[in-house]
Design a protein around this motif. Structure first.
Motif, short mmCIF file in Angstrom:
data_model
loop_
_atom_site.label_atom_id
_atom_site.label_comp_id
_atom_site.label_asym_id
_atom_site.label_seq_id
_atom_site.Cartn_x
_atom_site.Cartn_y
_atom_site.Cartn_z
N GLY A 77 -138.28 -79.05 32.27
CA GLY A 77 -138.31 -77.83 31.46
C GLY A 77 -139.69 -77.32 31.11
N GLU A 78 -140.70 -77.71 31.88
CA GLU A 78 -142.07 -77.37 31.49
C GLU A 78 -142.31 -75.86 31.34
OE1 GLU A 78 -144.95 -78.80 34.30
OE2 GLU A 78 -144.24 -77.50 35.89
N LYS A 79 -141.57 -75.04 32.05
CA LYS A 79 -141.80 -73.60 32.01
C LYS A 79 -141.49 -73.00 30.63
CE LYS A 79 -140.63 -69.36 34.48
NZ LYS A 79 -139.88 -68.77 35.58
N PHE A 80 -140.50 -73.54 29.94
CA PHE A 80 -140.05 -72.96 28.67
C PHE A 80 -140.19 -73.88 27.46
CE2 PHE A 80 -137.37 -71.10 32.05
CZ PHE A 80 -137.75 -69.78 31.93
N LYS A 107 -142.46 -75.38 25.57
CA LYS A 107 -143.34 -75.12 24.43
C LYS A 107 -142.80 -73.99 23.56
CE LYS A 107 -147.80 -75.63 24.71
NZ LYS A 107 -148.41 -76.79 24.11
N ARG A 108 -142.30 -72.95 24.19
CA ARG A 108 -141.73 -71.83 23.44
C ARG A 108 -140.53 -72.29 22.63
NH1 ARG A 108 -138.84 -66.92 26.27
NH2 ARG A 108 -138.11 -65.86 24.41
N CYS A 109 -139.70 -73.13 23.23
CA CYS A 109 -138.53 -73.66 22.55
C CYS A 109 -138.94 -74.52 21.36
CB CYS A 109 -137.69 -74.47 23.54
SG CYS A 109 -136.28 -75.27 22.78
N SER A 148 -140.32 -72.59 18.45
CA SER A 148 -139.30 -71.86 17.68
C SER A 148 -138.54 -72.78 16.73
CB SER A 148 -138.33 -71.12 18.61
OG SER A 148 -137.39 -71.99 19.21
N THR A 163 -143.02 -81.92 31.66
CA THR A 163 -142.25 -81.75 30.42
C THR A 163 -142.63 -82.77 29.36
OG1 THR A 163 -140.39 -80.77 31.60
CG2 THR A 163 -139.92 -81.73 29.45
N ASP A 218 -134.61 -73.91 27.45
CA ASP A 218 -134.97 -72.50 27.64
C ASP A 218 -134.41 -71.62 26.53
OD1 ASP A 218 -132.33 -72.72 28.43
OD2 ASP A 218 -132.59 -71.57 30.28
N ASP A 219 -133.93 -72.23 25.43
CA ASP A 219 -133.46 -71.49 24.26
C ASP A 219 -134.61 -71.26 23.29
OD1 ASP A 219 -130.85 -71.53 25.20
OD2 ASP A 219 -130.27 -73.25 23.97
N VAL A 220 -134.42 -70.25 22.45
CA VAL A 220 -135.36 -69.96 21.37
C VAL A 220 -134.55 -69.69 20.11
CG1 VAL A 220 -137.14 -68.37 20.54
CG2 VAL A 220 -137.08 -69.00 22.94
#
Length: 107
Positions: free
Chosen positions: A12-15, A17-19, A22, A45, A89-91
């Motif tokens: 999940g490295e693409k998303f 940090k954003r997750c 949040s 990840t 990939d959730d926020v």
């Protein structure tokens, strides 16, 4: 513990940090833990998660068995009265935990 946020993750490295950002920035008056179960990721990840030095995060690293096993493993380690489920990939909106908690407590 009021809420356990449980999140299995695989590559999940693409998303991620954003997750994580949040979840950690929640405007919540109670207590929460963030259970992250890495399902044998083969990318960065785990190293991205380990960059966080936050008492809410509890990272568990497992061999790759799939989302169901990773989710169940995470659930076994939750200590909250309630559980909030996330994917990498959730926020979460800033008051998500508070809204969920207030609803569940009043119903």
């Amino acid at each position: 513990m009021d809420i356990s946020v449980c999140m299995p993750v695989y590559n999940g490295e693409k998303f991620i940090k954003r997750c994580i950002d949040s979840v950690l920035s929640q405007e919540f008056s109670g207590t929460f833990e963030f259970i992250i179960v890495d399902d044998g990721s083969e990318d960065n990840t785990v190293s991205l998660i380990k960059e966080y030095n936050d008492e809410h995060i509890k990272l568990f690293e497992c061999e790759h068995k799939g989302i169901v096993d990773a989710s169940n493993y995470g659930l076994e380690h939750c200590s909250g009265k309630y559980i909030a489920r996330m994917d990498a990939d959730d926020v979460m909106l800033p008051n998500s935990l508070q809204v969920r908690y207030d609803f569940l407590e009043s119903h």
